[in-house]
Design a protein around this motif. Structure first.
Motif, PDB file in Angstrom:
ATOM      1  N   GLY A 289       0.708  -1.060   0.277  1.00  0.00           N
ATOM      2  CA  GLY A 289       0.125  -0.006   0.178  1.00  0.00           C
ATOM      3  C   GLY A 289       0.754   1.332  -0.097  1.00  0.00           C
ATOM      4  O   GLY A 289       0.448   2.326  -0.806  1.00  0.00           O
ATOM      5  N   LEU A 290       1.913   1.402   0.968  1.00  0.00           N
ATOM      6  CA  LEU A 290       2.729   2.575   0.743  1.00  0.00           C
ATOM      7  C   LEU A 290       3.483   2.597  -0.439  1.00  0.00           C
ATOM      8  O   LEU A 290       3.719   3.684  -0.987  1.00  0.00           O
ATOM      9  CB  LEU A 290       3.854   2.386   1.892  1.00  0.00           C
ATOM     10  CG  LEU A 290       3.046   2.756   3.512  1.00  0.00           C
ATOM     11  CD1 LEU A 290       4.285   2.306   4.549  1.00  0.00           C
ATOM     12  CD2 LEU A 290       3.025   4.255   3.425  1.00  0.00           C
ATOM     13  N   ASP A 291       3.970   1.220  -0.778  1.00  0.00           N
ATOM     14  CA  ASP A 291       4.726   1.822  -2.288  1.00  0.00           C
ATOM     15  C   ASP A 291       4.039   2.152  -3.301  1.00  0.00           C
ATOM     16  O   ASP A 291       4.249   3.169  -4.058  1.00  0.00           O
ATOM     17  CB  ASP A 291       4.875   0.181  -2.681  1.00  0.00           C
ATOM     18  CG  ASP A 291       6.388  -0.481  -1.775  1.00  0.00           C
ATOM     19  OD1 ASP A 291       6.722   0.535  -1.247  1.00  0.00           O
ATOM     20  OD2 ASP A 291       6.567  -1.423  -1.852  1.00  0.00           O
ATOM     21  N   LEU A 292       2.497   1.825  -3.277  1.00  0.00           N
ATOM     22  CA  LEU A 292       1.662   2.549  -4.333  1.00  0.00           C
ATOM     23  C   LEU A 292       1.426   3.979  -4.160  1.00  0.00           C
ATOM     24  O   LEU A 292       1.643   4.683  -4.834  1.00  0.00           O
ATOM     25  CB  LEU A 292       0.252   1.711  -4.269  1.00  0.00           C
ATOM     26  CG  LEU A 292      -0.718   2.421  -5.199  1.00  0.00           C
ATOM     27  CD1 LEU A 292      -0.494   2.290  -6.753  1.00  0.00           C
ATOM     28  CD2 LEU A 292      -2.006   1.551  -5.096  1.00  0.00           C
ATOM     29  N   ILE A 293       0.981   4.377  -2.748  1.00  0.00           N
ATOM     30  CA  ILE A 293       0.973   5.690  -2.500  1.00  0.00           C
ATOM     31  C   ILE A 293       2.167   6.483  -2.816  1.00  0.00           C
ATOM     32  O   ILE A 293       2.188   7.825  -3.407  1.00  0.00           O
ATOM     33  CB  ILE A 293       0.493   5.962  -0.977  1.00  0.00           C
ATOM     34  CG1 ILE A 293      -0.866   5.167  -0.896  1.00  0.00           C
ATOM     35  CG2 ILE A 293       0.558   7.505  -0.789  1.00  0.00           C
ATOM     36  CD1 ILE A 293      -1.956   5.899  -1.649  1.00  0.00           C
ATOM     37  N   ASN A 294       3.341   5.675  -2.649  1.00  0.00           N
ATOM     38  CA  ASN A 294       4.492   6.628  -2.728  1.00  0.00           C
ATOM     39  C   ASN A 294       4.730   7.083  -4.282  1.00  0.00           C
ATOM     40  O   ASN A 294       5.566   7.709  -4.618  1.00  0.00           O
ATOM     41  CB  ASN A 294       5.757   6.108  -2.286  1.00  0.00           C
ATOM     42  CG  ASN A 294       5.640   6.282  -0.737  1.00  0.00           C
ATOM     43  OD1 ASN A 294       5.410   7.221  -0.210  1.00  0.00           O
ATOM     44  ND2 ASN A 294       6.426   5.243  -0.028  1.00  0.00           N
ATOM     45  N   GLN A 295       4.152   6.239  -5.165  1.00  0.00           N
ATOM     46  CA  GLN A 295       4.105   6.483  -6.518  1.00  0.00           C
ATOM     47  C   GLN A 295       2.995   7.615  -7.123  1.00  0.00           C
ATOM     48  O   GLN A 295       3.358   7.912  -8.393  1.00  0.00           O
ATOM     49  CB  GLN A 295       4.102   5.218  -7.455  1.00  0.00           C
ATOM     50  CG  GLN A 295       5.120   4.261  -7.126  1.00  0.00           C
ATOM     51  CD  GLN A 295       4.784   2.966  -7.540  1.00  0.00           C
ATOM     52  OE1 GLN A 295       4.439   2.726  -8.963  1.00  0.00           O
ATOM     53  NE2 GLN A 295       4.962   1.711  -6.945  1.00  0.00           N
ATOM     54  N   LEU A 296       2.322   8.149  -6.331  1.00  0.00           N
ATOM     55  CA  LEU A 296       1.434   8.888  -6.861  1.00  0.00           C
ATOM     56  C   LEU A 296       1.707  10.165  -6.297  1.00  0.00           C
ATOM     57  O   LEU A 296       1.881  10.711  -5.256  1.00  0.00           O
ATOM     58  CB  LEU A 296      -0.136   8.314  -6.156  1.00  0.00           C
ATOM     59  CG  LEU A 296      -0.501   7.098  -6.401  1.00  0.00           C
ATOM     60  CD1 LEU A 296      -2.047   6.852  -5.892  1.00  0.00           C
ATOM     61  CD2 LEU A 296      -0.813   6.608  -8.069  1.00  0.00           C
ATOM     62  N   LYS A 297       1.408  11.418  -7.286  1.00  0.00           N
ATOM     63  CA  LYS A 297       1.410  12.604  -6.985  1.00  0.00           C
ATOM     64  C   LYS A 297       0.257  13.142  -6.339  1.00  0.00           C
ATOM     65  O   LYS A 297      -0.815  12.932  -6.516  1.00  0.00           O
ATOM     66  CB  LYS A 297       1.787  13.440  -8.234  1.00  0.00           C
ATOM     67  CG  LYS A 297       3.137  13.281  -8.922  1.00  0.00           C
ATOM     68  CD  LYS A 297       3.297  13.943 -10.369  1.00  0.00           C
ATOM     69  CE  LYS A 297       4.497  13.833 -10.859  1.00  0.00           C
ATOM     70  NZ  LYS A 297       4.440  14.610 -12.393  1.00  0.00           N
ATOM     71  N   HIS A 298       0.796  14.065  -5.199  1.00  0.00           N
ATOM     72  CA  HIS A 298      -0.146  14.762  -4.562  1.00  0.00           C
ATOM     73  C   HIS A 298      -1.022  13.870  -3.685  1.00  0.00           C
ATOM     74  O   HIS A 298      -2.261  14.148  -3.306  1.00  0.00           O
ATOM     75  CB  HIS A 298      -1.186  15.871  -5.319  1.00  0.00           C
ATOM     76  CG  HIS A 298      -0.458  16.569  -6.365  1.00  0.00           C
ATOM     77  ND1 HIS A 298       0.604  17.411  -5.944  1.00  0.00           N
ATOM     78  CD2 HIS A 298      -0.347  16.358  -7.724  1.00  0.00           C
ATOM     79  CE1 HIS A 298       1.225  18.061  -6.915  1.00  0.00           C
ATOM     80  NE2 HIS A 298       0.586  17.356  -8.077  1.00  0.00           N
ATOM     81  N   VAL A 299      -0.675  12.560  -3.157  1.00  0.00           N
ATOM     82  CA  VAL A 299      -1.258  11.687  -2.636  1.00  0.00           C
ATOM     83  C   VAL A 299      -0.628  11.317  -1.289  1.00  0.00           C
ATOM     84  O   VAL A 299       0.511  10.765  -1.688  1.00  0.00           O
ATOM     85  CB  VAL A 299      -2.114  10.555  -3.245  1.00  0.00           C
ATOM     86  CG1 VAL A 299      -2.846   9.630  -2.270  1.00  0.00           C
ATOM     87  CG2 VAL A 299      -2.789  10.847  -4.490  1.00  0.00           C
TER      88      VAL A 299
END
Length: 320
Positions: A289-299
């Motif tokens: 989950g963190l890996d995914l969020i870390n790839q998203l801008k402004h999230v």
């Protein structure tokens, strides 16, 4: 239950607030204004907008467009309003992004397996659980942009907007309020909260993040002016089996409840996106989950696991 709070610091003198039940949830609308009558009229308009959206998306009224899509599963495509089509399209993109951890076709799950009450003393076996989710597959939602139609390929499939609808409604209410001249306010859709402008005292809107060991004591605050935050957690509905806590959130791939995370809070510019991302991060687990969020801008996100350990994405500063 330890969780990120959504307590908003306010000066009540010029903050006009109303609490109403909409979309089966507690909505709180806040408008900053020196004119009470004007503020109440703006809140009336926002409530009307949320009711309009509810009529489109609800599965509790036979004449909603969502139920029309579900009734015709495996039969024929259904023509829908452009905004419903667009919301389905964005939902499918989030399904792709989360590798199916978010899926609006969850409506076809066999609810008889999951009552999450005191009578539930054991999990179903893996094979039974798998069968209960066999119709959950976002890839079987067929969109035709030219004709503005939605088609569910399999008989028995059902879509539902429980994981994204409240956030969408909060965003639309905010847009309407801004268009009508509201410079500052908050729309809180059962914890899916979006803010704009500033408090009556000119300071930024902030929320408190609770200390997991002392849920009434915040250990940090976050500035969420002009941002949205949504929290998903196992504190609302869960079952204890053999001393282990199982969340009411079901993994759409295995059909079994997720474990390991107490709560996920997502911060983003859009309540819809925050709402839609909170549950899949619970399903994916802390690392993925963190890996995914870390790839998203402004999230950004804050996760509290079952051992009260706090994790956060790279782009957020939480004092621990």
């Amino acid at each position: 239950m330890p969780m990120p709070h959504t307590e908003v610091d306010t000066l009540v003198t010029t903050l006009h607030k109303r609490i109403v039940k909409l979309m089966g949830n507690r909505f709180e609308l806040n408008v900053v204004s020196d004119d009470a009558i004007w503020a109440e009229e703006r809140i009336d308009a926002a409530i009307a907008e949320i009711k309009r959206i509810e009529q489109l998306l609800t599965t509790f009224k036979d004449d909603s467009q969502t139920n029309e899509i579900n009734r015709n599963a495996g039969i024929k495509p259904v023509k829908v309003d452009q905004e419903v089509f667009d919301l389905v399209e964005r939902s499918l993109k989030i399904s792709q992004l989360t590798q199916g951890a978010f899926d609006i076709t969850y409506g076809s799950i066999d609810k008889s397996l999951w009552n999450f009450d005191l009578n539930m003393t054991a999990l179903p076996d893996a094979e039974t659980a798998q069968k209960s989710v066999r119709l959950i597959n976002y890839r079987n939602v067929i969109l035709d942009a030219a004709n503005c139609t939605v088609y569910l390929k399999e008989v028995g499939m059902r879509i539902g907007f429980g994981g994204i609808g409240k956030g969408y409604a909060a965003d639309k209410a905010k847009q309407l309020l801004q268009a009508q001249g509201v410079k500052s306010g908050i729309v809180n859709a059962a914890g899916d909260l979006i803010t704009w402008g500033a408090q009556p005292n000119g300071k930024a809107w902030t929320i408190a993040i609770a200390d997991p060991d002392q849920s009434t004591m915040p250990f940090s605050t976050l500035n969420i002016s002009n941002m949205a935050i949504a929290t998903s957690g196992n504190y609302e509905k869960y079952v204890m089996i053999n001393g282990k806590k199982y969340s009411h959130t079901i993994d759409p791939v295995t059909g079994l409840p997720v474990t390991g995370i107490k709560s996920v809070s997502i911060i983003s510019p859009s309540a819809e996106l925050a709402d839609a991302m909170a549950t899949p991060v619970m399903v994916m687990g802390v690392k993925v989950g963190l890996d995914l969020i870390n790839q998203l801008k402004h999230v950004a996100c804050v996760i509290i696991d079952d051992n009260n350990k706090i994790y956060n994405s790279h782009n957020i500063n939480i004092k621990k």
